[in-house]
Scaffold this active site. Structure first.
Site, PDB file in Angstrom:
ATOM      1  N   GLY A  14       0.841  -1.180   0.000  1.00  0.00           N
ATOM      2  CA  GLY A  14       0.000   0.000   0.000  1.00  0.00           C
ATOM      3  C   GLY A  14       0.879   1.234   0.000  1.00  0.00           C
ATOM      4  CG  ASP A  74       6.218  -2.985   2.296  1.00  0.00           C
ATOM      5  OD1 ASP A  74       5.088  -2.720   2.744  1.00  0.00           O
ATOM      6  OD2 ASP A  74       6.667  -2.457   1.262  1.00  0.00           O
TER       7      ASP A  74
END
Length: 160
Positions: A14, A74
Protein backbone atom coordinates in the site's frame (compact mmCIF):
# COMPACT_ATOMS: atom_id res chain seq x y z
CA UNK A 1 -9.10 -22.95 8.63
CA UNK A 2 -10.11 -25.04 5.66
CA UNK A 3 -7.59 -27.53 4.29
CA UNK A 4 -6.83 -27.15 0.60
CA UNK A 5 -4.38 -28.35 -2.02
CA UNK A 6 -4.43 -24.94 -3.77
CA UNK A 7 -1.17 -23.08 -3.24
CA UNK A 8 -0.96 -19.33 -3.86
CA UNK A 9 1.72 -16.74 -3.15
CA UNK A 10 0.60 -13.14 -2.70
CA UNK A 11 2.64 -9.98 -2.60
CA UNK A 12 0.84 -6.84 -1.48
CA UNK A 13 1.74 -3.24 -0.83
CA UNK A 14 0.00 0.00 0.00
CA UNK A 15 1.11 3.57 -0.59
CA UNK A 16 -0.17 6.98 0.33
CA UNK A 17 0.77 10.48 -0.83
CA UNK A 18 0.83 12.35 2.44
CA UNK A 19 -0.74 10.41 5.26
CA UNK A 20 -3.66 10.76 5.13
CA UNK A 21 -4.04 11.60 1.48
CA UNK A 22 -4.58 9.93 -1.89
CA UNK A 23 -3.56 6.29 -1.68
CA UNK A 24 -3.41 3.05 -3.55
CA UNK A 25 -2.63 -0.62 -3.24
CA UNK A 26 -0.97 -3.13 -5.49
CA UNK A 27 -1.04 -6.91 -5.37
CA UNK A 28 0.63 -9.70 -7.30
CA UNK A 29 -1.01 -13.13 -7.22
CA UNK A 30 1.16 -16.12 -8.14
CA UNK A 31 -0.83 -19.32 -8.51
CA UNK A 32 0.71 -22.74 -8.00
CA UNK A 33 -0.02 -23.63 -11.64
CA UNK A 34 2.14 -20.74 -12.89
CA UNK A 35 -0.60 -18.18 -13.57
CA UNK A 36 -0.02 -14.59 -12.49
CA UNK A 37 -2.43 -11.73 -11.87
CA UNK A 38 -1.96 -8.15 -10.75
CA UNK A 39 -4.47 -5.95 -8.93
CA UNK A 40 -4.44 -2.28 -8.00
CA UNK A 41 -6.81 0.50 -7.04
CA UNK A 42 -6.52 4.17 -6.07
CA UNK A 43 -8.49 6.07 -3.44
CA UNK A 44 -9.11 9.80 -3.05
CA UNK A 45 -8.41 9.95 0.69
CA UNK A 46 -7.05 7.22 2.96
CA UNK A 47 -3.99 6.19 5.01
CA UNK A 48 -0.98 4.05 4.25
CA UNK A 49 -2.06 1.38 6.75
CA UNK A 50 -5.53 1.15 5.26
CA UNK A 51 -4.00 0.69 1.81
CA UNK A 52 -1.67 -2.04 3.10
CA UNK A 53 -4.63 -3.96 4.55
CA UNK A 54 -6.90 -3.29 1.57
CA UNK A 55 -4.27 -4.67 -0.81
CA UNK A 56 -4.22 -7.95 1.10
CA UNK A 57 -8.02 -8.03 1.30
CA UNK A 58 -8.32 -7.44 -2.45
CA UNK A 59 -5.87 -10.24 -3.24
CA UNK A 60 -7.46 -12.73 -0.83
CA UNK A 61 -10.96 -11.82 -2.03
CA UNK A 62 -9.87 -12.41 -5.62
CA UNK A 63 -9.10 -16.08 -4.92
CA UNK A 64 -11.94 -18.26 -6.22
CA UNK A 65 -11.32 -21.30 -4.02
CA UNK A 66 -10.09 -21.81 -0.46
CA UNK A 67 -6.32 -21.77 -0.75
CA UNK A 68 -3.10 -22.22 1.16
CA UNK A 69 -1.64 -18.73 0.95
CA UNK A 70 1.78 -17.31 1.63
CA UNK A 71 1.28 -13.54 1.82
CA UNK A 72 4.32 -11.27 1.62
CA UNK A 73 3.99 -7.67 2.78
CA UNK A 74 6.33 -4.92 3.95
CA UNK A 75 3.75 -3.89 6.57
CA UNK A 76 4.87 -5.03 10.02
CA UNK A 77 1.54 -3.68 11.28
CA UNK A 78 -0.35 -6.23 9.19
CA UNK A 79 2.04 -9.12 9.84
CA UNK A 80 2.01 -8.54 13.60
CA UNK A 81 -1.75 -7.93 13.82
CA UNK A 82 -2.46 -11.23 12.09
CA UNK A 83 0.48 -13.45 13.13
CA UNK A 84 0.55 -12.39 16.77
CA UNK A 85 -3.22 -12.54 17.14
CA UNK A 86 -3.68 -8.83 17.78
CA UNK A 87 -6.62 -8.48 15.37
CA UNK A 88 -8.47 -11.40 17.00
CA UNK A 89 -7.80 -9.91 20.42
CA UNK A 90 -9.02 -6.47 19.33
CA UNK A 91 -12.21 -8.02 17.98
CA UNK A 92 -12.78 -10.03 21.17
CA UNK A 93 -12.34 -6.80 23.16
CA UNK A 94 -14.93 -4.89 21.12
CA UNK A 95 -12.25 -3.37 18.87
CA UNK A 96 -10.31 -1.93 21.79
CA UNK A 97 -6.50 -2.16 21.84
CA UNK A 98 -6.53 -1.48 25.56
CA UNK A 99 -8.73 0.25 28.13
CA UNK A 100 -8.01 3.70 26.67
CA UNK A 101 -7.37 3.16 22.99
CA UNK A 102 -9.62 1.90 20.19
CA UNK A 103 -8.18 -0.38 17.52
CA UNK A 104 -7.75 1.38 14.20
CA UNK A 105 -9.29 0.05 10.99
CA UNK A 106 -11.76 -2.41 12.57
CA UNK A 107 -13.79 -2.57 9.37
CA UNK A 108 -10.77 -3.90 7.49
CA UNK A 109 -9.57 -6.24 10.24
CA UNK A 110 -13.06 -7.77 10.41
CA UNK A 111 -12.89 -8.54 6.68
CA UNK A 112 -9.33 -9.84 6.96
CA UNK A 113 -10.26 -12.20 9.80
CA UNK A 114 -13.18 -13.55 7.76
CA UNK A 115 -10.94 -14.16 4.74
CA UNK A 116 -8.43 -15.95 6.95
CA UNK A 117 -11.19 -18.36 7.97
CA UNK A 118 -11.67 -19.24 4.28
CA UNK A 119 -7.97 -19.46 3.41
CA UNK A 120 -4.94 -20.81 5.28
CA UNK A 121 -2.82 -17.67 5.33
CA UNK A 122 0.76 -17.33 6.49
CA UNK A 123 1.89 -13.71 6.73
CA UNK A 124 5.54 -13.02 5.94
CA UNK A 125 7.28 -9.68 6.31
CA UNK A 126 9.59 -8.54 3.51
CA UNK A 127 11.81 -5.46 3.72
CA UNK A 128 10.52 -2.59 1.58
CA UNK A 129 12.65 -1.19 -1.25
CA UNK A 130 15.26 -3.92 -0.78
CA UNK A 131 15.19 -5.40 -4.26
CA UNK A 132 12.45 -8.01 -3.87
CA UNK A 133 11.09 -8.07 -7.43
CA UNK A 134 7.44 -8.75 -6.57
CA UNK A 135 7.33 -6.34 -3.63
CA UNK A 136 8.83 -3.65 -5.86
CA UNK A 137 6.18 -4.40 -8.50
CA UNK A 138 3.42 -4.03 -5.90
CA UNK A 139 4.88 -0.71 -4.81
CA UNK A 140 4.88 0.57 -8.41
CA UNK A 141 1.27 -0.59 -8.85
CA UNK A 142 0.22 1.13 -5.60
CA UNK A 143 1.95 4.42 -6.43
CA UNK A 144 0.57 4.45 -9.98
CA UNK A 145 -2.92 3.78 -8.60
CA UNK A 146 -2.91 6.95 -6.48
CA UNK A 147 -1.02 9.09 -8.99
CA UNK A 148 -3.43 8.39 -11.84
CA UNK A 149 -6.39 10.44 -10.61
CA UNK A 150 -7.77 8.04 -7.98
CA UNK A 151 -11.55 8.12 -7.85
CA UNK A 152 -12.53 5.45 -5.33
CA UNK A 153 -13.84 6.43 -1.92
CA UNK A 154 -12.50 4.60 1.14
CA UNK A 155 -15.82 4.30 2.97
CA UNK A 156 -14.16 3.45 6.28
CA UNK A 157 -11.63 6.27 6.28
CA UNK A 158 -12.20 8.61 9.20
CA UNK A 159 -15.10 6.62 10.64
CA UNK A 160 -13.22 4.68 13.28
Amino acid sequence: MASTPNSVTLYTDGACSMNPGPGGYGAVILYGDGRREELSAGYKMTTNNRMEIMGAIAALSHLQEPSQVLLYTDSRYMVDAMSKGWAKKWKANGWQRNAKEKAKNPDLWETMLTLCEKHQVTFQWVKAHAGNKENERCDRLAVAAYQNNPNLVDEGFGKF
